[in-house]
Write a protein that holds these residues in place. Structure first.
Motif, short mmCIF file in Angstrom:
data_model
loop_
_atom_site.label_atom_id
_atom_site.label_comp_id
_atom_site.label_asym_id
_atom_site.label_seq_id
_atom_site.Cartn_x
_atom_site.Cartn_y
_atom_site.Cartn_z
N ILE A 80 4.94 -69.61 -55.27
CA ILE A 80 4.54 -68.56 -54.43
C ILE A 80 6.09 -67.94 -54.44
N TYR A 81 6.10 -66.73 -54.88
CA TYR A 81 7.52 -66.24 -54.78
C TYR A 81 8.50 -67.04 -55.51
N GLY A 82 8.40 -67.73 -56.56
CA GLY A 82 9.05 -68.55 -57.47
C GLY A 82 9.21 -70.11 -56.81
N ASP A 83 8.56 -70.40 -55.66
CA ASP A 83 8.68 -71.69 -55.07
C ASP A 83 7.43 -72.60 -55.41
N SER A 84 7.56 -73.70 -55.56
CA SER A 84 6.33 -74.53 -55.93
C SER A 84 5.97 -75.32 -54.71
N VAL A 85 4.51 -75.28 -54.63
CA VAL A 85 3.88 -75.93 -53.57
C VAL A 85 4.03 -77.27 -53.70
N GLN A 86 4.45 -77.73 -54.65
CA GLN A 86 4.31 -79.32 -55.09
C GLN A 86 5.82 -79.86 -54.67
N SER A 87 6.91 -79.11 -54.26
CA SER A 87 8.05 -79.46 -53.71
C SER A 87 8.45 -79.23 -52.33
N SER A 88 8.92 -80.34 -51.88
CA SER A 88 8.95 -80.13 -50.12
C SER A 88 10.28 -78.78 -49.84
N VAL A 89 11.04 -78.68 -50.67
CA VAL A 89 12.16 -77.68 -50.65
C VAL A 89 11.37 -76.18 -50.87
N GLY A 90 10.38 -76.45 -51.91
CA GLY A 90 9.55 -75.20 -52.12
C GLY A 90 8.60 -74.81 -50.88
N MET A 91 8.19 -75.70 -50.39
CA MET A 91 7.28 -75.50 -49.24
C MET A 91 8.10 -75.17 -48.00
N SER A 92 9.17 -75.46 -47.78
CA SER A 92 10.00 -75.11 -46.70
C SER A 92 10.45 -73.55 -46.73
N ASN A 93 10.70 -73.19 -48.21
CA ASN A 93 10.96 -71.82 -48.30
C ASN A 93 9.41 -71.09 -47.96
N ILE A 94 8.52 -71.35 -48.56
CA ILE A 94 7.35 -70.93 -48.51
C ILE A 94 6.88 -70.41 -47.03
N ARG A 95 7.04 -71.58 -46.42
CA ARG A 95 6.69 -71.56 -44.73
C ARG A 95 7.34 -70.35 -44.07
N ARG A 96 8.69 -70.04 -44.56
CA ARG A 96 9.37 -68.84 -44.03
C ARG A 96 9.03 -67.53 -44.36
N ILE A 97 8.08 -67.39 -45.44
CA ILE A 97 7.87 -66.12 -45.81
C ILE A 97 6.27 -65.81 -45.92
N ILE A 98 5.53 -66.86 -45.11
CA ILE A 98 4.05 -66.53 -45.11
C ILE A 98 3.55 -66.60 -43.57
N GLY A 99 2.44 -66.00 -43.55
CA GLY A 99 2.04 -66.00 -42.22
C GLY A 99 0.51 -66.41 -42.33
N VAL A 100 -0.12 -67.18 -41.23
CA VAL A 100 -1.52 -67.62 -41.61
C VAL A 100 -2.12 -67.35 -40.19
N CYS A 101 -3.55 -66.45 -40.53
CA CYS A 101 -4.32 -66.20 -39.39
C CYS A 101 -5.74 -67.09 -39.66
N PRO A 102 -5.71 -68.19 -38.84
CA PRO A 102 -6.86 -69.20 -39.22
C PRO A 102 -8.35 -68.48 -38.83
#
Length: 113
Positions: free
Chosen positions: A9-31
């Motif tokens: 997601i935008y170059g960051d892997s969901v399999q990496s803790s660092v990648g997920m940390s970066n991903i969480r900063r750029i996504i919004g979730v509406c459950p």
């Protein structure tokens, strides 16, 4: 286990803790189901989730007010969420998902057929 691929997601892997940390900063979730605490107002919900998102304390009030205005909840900002209508609850959830202008918004809706 063999990995056949990865999700980026935008170059960051969901399999990496660092990648997920970066991903969480750029996504919004509406459950699909609204995350609400009946005793909190709409404004308090926005303050809470802006804090969780890591926004600076100095910007949380203005971000909350802008978000409430975008979903037409300004007049009911101080009303406890337990008295919100279903539509107001959904709009409040959308406002939370859009905090800090995310690059990606995940809208989780179940469709019955």
């Amino acid at each position: 286990m063999t990995c056949l691929g990865t999700t980026l997601i935008y170059g960051d892997s969901v399999q990496s803790s660092v990648g997920m940390s970066n991903i969480r900063r750029i996504i919004g979730v509406c459950p699909q189901f609204d995350i609400l605490w009946d005793a909190l107002s709409g404004e308090e919900h926005l303050h809470l989730f802006a804090s969780i998102k890591g926004l600076p304390l100095s910007s949380i009030e203005s971000v909350a007010q802008e978000s409430l205005a975008e979903v037409r909840l300004t007049e009911s900002a101080k009303i406890r969420a337990g008295s919100y209508s279903g539509g107001m609850k959904r709009r409040r959830s959308v406002a939370i998902a859009l905090i800090d202008d995310p690059k990606l918004v995940i809208l989780d809706e179940l469709v019955y057929r």
